[in-house]
Design a protein around this motif. Sequence first.
Motif, short mmCIF file in Angstrom:
data_model
loop_
_atom_site.label_atom_id
_atom_site.label_comp_id
_atom_site.label_asym_id
_atom_site.label_seq_id
_atom_site.Cartn_x
_atom_site.Cartn_y
_atom_site.Cartn_z
N SER A 2 -25.16 -38.51 1.86
CA SER A 2 -25.31 -39.08 0.53
C SER A 2 -24.09 -39.89 0.14
O SER A 2 -22.96 -39.53 0.44
N ASN A 3 -24.34 -41.03 -0.55
CA ASN A 3 -23.23 -41.82 -1.06
C ASN A 3 -23.00 -41.55 -2.55
O ASN A 3 -22.27 -42.28 -3.22
N ARG A 4 -23.66 -40.51 -3.06
CA ARG A 4 -23.45 -40.13 -4.45
C ARG A 4 -22.13 -39.36 -4.59
O ARG A 4 -21.64 -38.77 -3.63
#
Length: 351
Positions: A2-4
Amino acid sequence: MSNRIPVGLVGVTGYTGMELARILAGHPGLELVSVTSRKEAGKRLEDIYPFLRGTGPGALEISLPSPRELASRCRLVFLAVPHKTAMEMADALLCENVKVVDLSADFRINDKAVYEQWYATEHTRAHRLEEAVYGLPELYREEIVSADLVANPGCYPTSAILGLCPVLARGLVETDGIVIDSKSGTSGAGRKAKVGSLFCEVHDSFRAYGLGTHRHTPEIEQELSKAAGASLTVSFNTHLLPIDRGILSTIYTRLRPGTDLETVRAAYGEQYHGEPWVRVLPEGTLPETRWVRGTNFCDIGVVLDSRTNRLIILAAIDNLCRGASGQAVVNANLMLGLEPAAGLQAAPLMP
């Protein structure tokens, strides 16, 4: 992968923790990676909140709160724990270079002595008070962006401050004799089992509580005094509604000579122009709690009683969302460089 941005939540078992988990389950830029509770440690989040089953947060295992462990995984942590507990956890996290949004009252009041008077406990982390930013985006957006510690406002104060700021800042109403008459849904009393919050005690009834002694009073007076540019005292009176969530504050003021309703309405339009979460309702339309349920909106209506020269201001919010967790997410978005509205675009839940 995830790039969150990874965030944590300390105190997941209360209503504000529950609401945060709900909002973060659909947030496009924040990923809830750590949730803590001393009572429920070892369980999965979906075990205590079945409504989260099948969502990302639902599969998280609840752990014991550890600042060092949280710091190893999170860039920001929400504290949804009681006052006194929050100040110590916040300090520990800040020492680990983790940003904090505190939903308790521990950093809302600027004056240590005033805090200790109203909350009847010593403030052991008073050195953090100067760096804490009061998390009302409409008033302190720029400061929130650069903050490491944000004091998320109380639910009642959010409605009262947003309702009164435009007219106090422009000197349109008298600063003495202001009465704030606020009603809240039962979730505002917290999730712990208490006789006064039982269904049979609340249903089909309506009562006042905390008259003259409510702990949100100094918070309201602090921020309204800043808006007015002079120290002021208000009469703040609270009531318990037989509904799950929502706050309606009815605020009574006296217009200063030469002020008319058109000037007042222009002040609200100017103050909240471009603010996505404040809706100034058209003349003849008054706020209702159901119109803001589950959202970060604050609906404001104004009425001039020309017979008594009273300006009556009404403000409606959802106490769990705008009054707590939704506002906390806006603050986190600002602190982490995200779009302020991220994760909060849902329309109110009707009926």
